[in-house]
Design a protein around this motif. Structure first.
Motif, PDB file in Angstrom:
ATOM      1  N   UNK A   1     -56.117 -29.797 -50.139  1.00 46.24           N
ATOM      2  CA  UNK A   1     -57.023 -29.283 -49.113  1.00 46.24           C
ATOM      3  C   UNK A   1     -58.468 -29.290 -49.570  1.00 46.24           C
ATOM      4  N   UNK A   2     -58.665 -29.245 -50.878  1.00 43.96           N
ATOM      5  CA  UNK A   2     -60.031 -29.323 -51.401  1.00 43.96           C
ATOM      6  C   UNK A   2     -60.337 -30.710 -51.949  1.00 43.96           C
ATOM      7  N   UNK A   3     -59.620 -31.692 -51.473  1.00 46.86           N
ATOM      8  CA  UNK A   3     -59.910 -33.068 -51.848  1.00 46.86           C
ATOM      9  C   UNK A   3     -59.672 -33.363 -53.325  1.00 46.86           C
ATOM     10  N   UNK A   4     -58.845 -32.563 -53.979  1.00 49.53           N
ATOM     11  CA  UNK A   4     -58.568 -32.792 -55.408  1.00 49.53           C
ATOM     12  C   UNK A   4     -59.788 -32.578 -56.264  1.00 49.53           C
ATOM     13  N   UNK A   5     -60.670 -31.673 -55.813  1.00 49.22           N
ATOM     14  CA  UNK A   5     -62.001 -31.587 -56.413  1.00 49.22           C
ATOM     15  C   UNK A   5     -62.104 -31.127 -57.852  1.00 49.22           C
ATOM     16  N   UNK A   6     -61.118 -30.437 -58.380  1.00 49.32           N
ATOM     17  CA  UNK A   6     -61.256 -29.933 -59.751  1.00 49.32           C
ATOM     18  C   UNK A   6     -60.055 -30.319 -60.596  1.00 49.32           C
ATOM     19  N   UNK A   7     -60.348 -30.769 -61.814  1.00 47.99           N
ATOM     20  CA  UNK A   7     -59.267 -31.153 -62.722  1.00 47.99           C
ATOM     21  C   UNK A   7     -58.379 -29.951 -63.046  1.00 47.99           C
ATOM     22  N   UNK A   8     -58.972 -28.764 -63.050  1.00 46.62           N
ATOM     23  CA  UNK A   8     -58.207 -27.558 -63.373  1.00 46.62           C
ATOM     24  C   UNK A   8     -57.011 -27.395 -62.435  1.00 46.62           C
ATOM     25  N   UNK A   9     -57.211 -27.725 -61.162  1.00 48.89           N
ATOM     26  CA  UNK A   9     -56.121 -27.523 -60.202  1.00 48.89           C
ATOM     27  C   UNK A   9     -54.950 -28.468 -60.483  1.00 48.89           C
ATOM     28  N   UNK A  10     -55.268 -29.665 -61.021  1.00 44.69           N
ATOM     29  CA  UNK A  10     -54.176 -30.570 -61.366  1.00 44.69           C
ATOM     30  C   UNK A  10     -53.497 -30.089 -62.655  1.00 44.69           C
ATOM     31  N   UNK A  11     -54.266 -29.483 -63.547  1.00 49.81           N
ATOM     32  CA  UNK A  11     -53.667 -28.861 -64.743  1.00 49.81           C
ATOM     33  C   UNK A  11     -52.730 -27.732 -64.318  1.00 49.81           C
ATOM     34  N   UNK A  12     -53.138 -26.972 -63.302  1.00 47.39           N
ATOM     35  CA  UNK A  12     -52.276 -25.901 -62.792  1.00 47.39           C
ATOM     36  C   UNK A  12     -50.926 -26.477 -62.355  1.00 47.39           C
ATOM     37  N   UNK A  13     -51.008 -27.585 -61.616  1.00 49.37           N
ATOM     38  CA  UNK A  13     -49.777 -28.222 -61.134  1.00 49.37           C
ATOM     39  C   UNK A  13     -48.930 -28.686 -62.319  1.00 49.37           C
ATOM     40  N   UNK A  14     -49.593 -29.331 -63.288  1.00 42.83           N
ATOM     41  CA  UNK A  14     -48.865 -29.828 -64.463  1.00 42.83           C
ATOM     42  C   UNK A  14     -48.204 -28.672 -65.214  1.00 42.83           C
ATOM     43  N   UNK A  15     -48.948 -27.586 -65.381  1.00 42.49           N
ATOM     44  CA  UNK A  15     -48.397 -26.430 -66.107  1.00 42.49           C
ATOM     45  C   UNK A  15     -47.237 -25.813 -65.337  1.00 42.49           C
ATOM     46  N   UNK A  16     -47.365 -25.785 -64.007  1.00 43.67           N
ATOM     47  CA  UNK A  16     -46.288 -25.203 -63.194  1.00 43.67           C
ATOM     48  C   UNK A  16     -45.033 -26.070 -63.245  1.00 43.67           C
ATOM     49  N   UNK A  17     -45.219 -27.388 -63.303  1.00 37.94           N
ATOM     50  CA  UNK A  17     -44.056 -28.282 -63.380  1.00 37.94           C
ATOM     51  C   UNK A  17     -43.383 -28.145 -64.744  1.00 37.94           C
ATOM     52  N   UNK A  18     -44.188 -28.179 -65.795  1.00 39.78           N
ATOM     53  CA  UNK A  18     -43.605 -28.169 -67.139  1.00 39.78           C
ATOM     54  C   UNK A  18     -43.020 -26.810 -67.520  1.00 39.78           C
ATOM     55  N   UNK A  19     -43.538 -25.756 -66.925  1.00 44.07           N
ATOM     56  CA  UNK A  19     -43.059 -24.407 -67.264  1.00 44.07           C
ATOM     57  C   UNK A  19     -42.190 -23.809 -66.167  1.00 44.07           C
ATOM     58  N   UNK A  20     -41.605 -24.661 -65.338  1.00 45.26           N
ATOM     59  CA  UNK A  20     -40.785 -24.124 -64.248  1.00 45.26           C
ATOM     60  C   UNK A  20     -39.525 -23.479 -64.845  1.00 45.26           C
ATOM     61  N   UNK A  21     -39.049 -22.440 -64.193  1.00 44.42           N
ATOM     62  CA  UNK A  21     -37.880 -21.746 -64.751  1.00 44.42           C
ATOM     63  C   UNK A  21     -36.603 -22.567 -64.583  1.00 44.42           C
ATOM     64  N   UNK A  22     -35.615 -22.209 -65.356  1.00 43.76           N
ATOM     65  CA  UNK A  22     -34.307 -22.870 -65.217  1.00 43.76           C
ATOM     66  C   UNK A  22     -33.800 -22.587 -63.799  1.00 43.76           C
ATOM     67  N   UNK A  23     -33.142 -23.559 -63.222  1.00 50.13           N
ATOM     68  CA  UNK A  23     -32.605 -23.375 -61.877  1.00 50.13           C
ATOM     69  C   UNK A  23     -33.644 -23.552 -60.785  1.00 50.13           C
ATOM     70  N   UNK A  24     -34.753 -24.139 -61.135  1.00 50.97           N
ATOM     71  CA  UNK A  24     -35.821 -24.391 -60.155  1.00 50.97           C
ATOM     72  C   UNK A  24     -35.255 -25.223 -59.005  1.00 50.97           C
ATOM     73  N   UNK A  25     -35.500 -24.770 -57.790  1.00 54.09           N
ATOM     74  CA  UNK A  25     -34.922 -25.420 -56.611  1.00 54.09           C
ATOM     75  C   UNK A  25     -35.948 -26.405 -56.020  1.00 54.09           C
ATOM     76  N   UNK A  26     -35.756 -27.670 -56.305  1.00 59.97           N
ATOM     77  CA  UNK A  26     -36.722 -28.672 -55.850  1.00 59.97           C
ATOM     78  C   UNK A  26     -36.745 -28.810 -54.334  1.00 59.97           C
ATOM     79  N   UNK A  27     -35.588 -28.658 -53.717  1.00 56.87           N
ATOM     80  CA  UNK A  27     -35.556 -28.775 -52.255  1.00 56.87           C
ATOM     81  C   UNK A  27     -36.384 -27.678 -51.614  1.00 56.87           C
TER      82      UNK A  27
END
Lengths: 175, 365
Positions: B203-229
């Motif tokens: 929604x913010x046009x991908x304007x900040x690298x930090x927000x993509x780091x947030x996504x990366x951190x959330x993916x890599x640190x997702x809890x066991x049993x994370x429901x992708x659907x």
């Protein structure tokens, strides 16, 4: 010279008191970081300056503080160093305003102070008290965000790409 | 490494500096001082200054340089601001609990928790999501706190369903609890949080690298049993958006996505990472001025074109704001549609009948 002497006498007798209210204090890697929430300013004290600041309890006089600090250096050097540090703390508004009756022109430039006490810059960084302001730009690179109003919640603020308009009609840094 | 293929040196440097910086032990950066200097401003604007400081702090020449000192100061500032916000949050959530108001913390410290040290991520205002029926009560609590000298900078949301793609009731039912500075605060569930981070980035046009780091951190640190659907949702457009952002985090920043369903995702459209990189390359993030931007008056042909250029939406936010897919089709149609919608909004905003309080957040179908 007379004025200087009068001021020094006044400061010697003073009992500086460190501010407590409106400050966020954090210890980090041997430094004391202080955020003044009232003025939105941040400061960094090295361990020597933090030691002096903690001694500013409203009970110890400046002479007491200097004596405590003089263990590691000659008394005349300690006098210069402690006075300089206390005045810098005062200028940074880290002391209660009334607790240091005389302030003003006694702050020497760092270079002049080092010359006066005959110490190199490298050693000074370690042993001398250092009070510095943290002036790095915010990550939003948008120091001016807060002073602008806006009318479009959730949109980037006009002219400030690092800021976003919140529901209250204020530009705030992205977060 | 994808960074090697990028032919925009300062942005490539930025990407190199940020890649993996959210991890527990990112490798040190062995750069020349001039390289760090060249990337300092976009790095500061990216929000990743403290993260990158962690990568250079053991390098004597880099950490002692002027650019290194700036990053060090960013780290110090983060430490102080996070501490202050923890105090504010603790007071705020205690008051909300007293008033029996349920609120969910979005972004900020709720995301910072995904990093090895929450102080590595800068904080801005406090984004609080409450139910519509408790919105006015929450506003009162915030005002009372301000009167007592605790001016917590709260951005109160009650229509965040447009951002989180789920109702407040659903979000609350799946929310988790987080200890922030001694206070327990509600945060989005892991699946909802990752989806929200992806949508927010777009929604913010991908304007900040930090927000993509947030996504990366959330993916890599997702809890066991994370429901992708649950995370991707059922709507095809939203699935496409979320998957595209996660895929971008993998391609651009080296986030580990091999063990996710996103790894099977079709190739990203070329324009998407290019647009993100051009956003990061600019000194500021985002190029949308929004309908609130003053328009020169009188509006002649030349000033009209200038005003239009300044307000021309980026292809990423235009696509998601009109409900399009991130694919290889031309973006112009989405940009035109979104520009038209914004122009219409602007027109009605100027109308005397316009009620500013009815201004809705960006639309996500």
């Amino acid at each position: 010279v007379k004025n200087d002497r009068q001021q020094t006498i006044l400061i010697d007798a003073a009992r500086p008191l460190a501010r407590k209210d409106g400050l966020v204090i954090e210890e980090l890697d041997g430094e004391t970081l202080i955020y003044d929430t009232e003025r939105d300013k941040a400061h960094c004290l090295n361990s020597a300056a933090a030691q002096i600041w903690r001694h500013c309890d409203g009970r110890h006089t400046l002479a007491d503080i200097r004596d405590d600090f003089a263990d590691d250096m000659p008394i005349e050097v300690a006098q210069e160093v402690v006075s300089d540090c206390v005045l810098r703390l005062s200028r940074a508004r880290l002391l209660e305003e009334d607790s240091l009756p005389s302030k003003g022109n006694l702050v020497l430039s760092r270079r002049n102070l080092l010359r006066k006490i005959g110490i190199g810059a490298a050693s000074a960084a370690i042993v001398l008290p250092l009070v510095t302001s943290i002036v790095a730009p915010t990550p939003a690179a948008a120091a001016s965000c807060g002073s602008y109003s806006c009318h479009a919640p959730h949109f980037t603020c006009p002219f400030f790409g690092g800021c976003i308009c919140n529901r209250g009609g204020r530009c705030v840094p992205f977060g | 490494m994808p960074t090697a293929r990028l032919k925009i040196p300062p942005v490539a440097r930025l990407v190199e500096a940020v890649a993996g910086s959210w991890r527990q032990n990112p490798p040190g950066l062995e750069w020349e001082q001039s390289s760090l200097d060249s990337v300092l401003r976009p790095l500061i604007a990216s929000g990743c200054g403290a993260l990158v400081w962690r990568r250079i702090c053991r390098n004597e020449s880099l950490s002692a340089s002027a650019a290194g000192a700036s990053l060090h100061d960013l780290w110090r500032l983060n430490v102080l601001k996070v501490s202050e916000q923890q105090r504010q949050l603790s007071l705020l959530f205690a008051r909300l609990a007293q008033a029996k108001i349920k609120g969910i913390l979005l972004k900020g410290l709720s995301v910072a928790n995904l990093y090895p040290d929450p102080r590595l991520r800068p904080v801005g205002d406090i984004d609080l999501y409450v139910g519509s029926e408790q919105f006015d009560d929450a506003k009162k609590v915030i005002a009372e706190l301000a009167d007592e000298g605790v001016p917590a900078p709260v951005d109160l949301e009650h229509e965040a369903s447009n951002w989180t793609n789920l109702s407040f009731g659903e979000a609350l039912g799946r929310s988790g609890r987080l200890n922030v500075g001694g206070a327990t605060v509600r945060v989005l569930g892991a699946e909802d949080n990752l989806r929200f981070l992806c949508l927010h980035f777009l929604q913010h046009g991908g304007g900040r690298a930090l927000w993509l780091c947030d996504v990366a951190a959330a993916v890599e640190n997702r809890p066991a049993g994370f429901d992708w659907d649950l995370c991707l949702g059922t709507r095809p457009a939203v699935r496409n958006w979320v998957a595209s952002v996660i895929s971008l985090a993998g391609n651009l920043l080296g986030a580990k996505i091999d063990d996710t369903p996103i790894a099977q995702q079709e190739k990203l459209p070329n324009w998407f990472p290019k647009t993100v990189l051009s956003q990061w390359a600019s000194k500021v993030s985002g190029n949308m001025d929004g309908p609130g931007t003053p328009v020169p008056s009188p509006l002649g042909p030349v000033t009209f074109i200038r005003a239009l250029r300044r307000r021309w939406p980026d292809p990423i936010s235009a696509t998601v704001r009109v409900g399009g897919r991130l694919d290889n089709s031309p973006r112009l149609i989405y940009q035109l549609r979104w520009a038209f919608q914004r122009a219409a909004k602007f027109y009605f905003r100027r109308s005397p009948d316009f009620d500013p309080s009815s201004s809705a957040p960006p639309y996500i179908p």
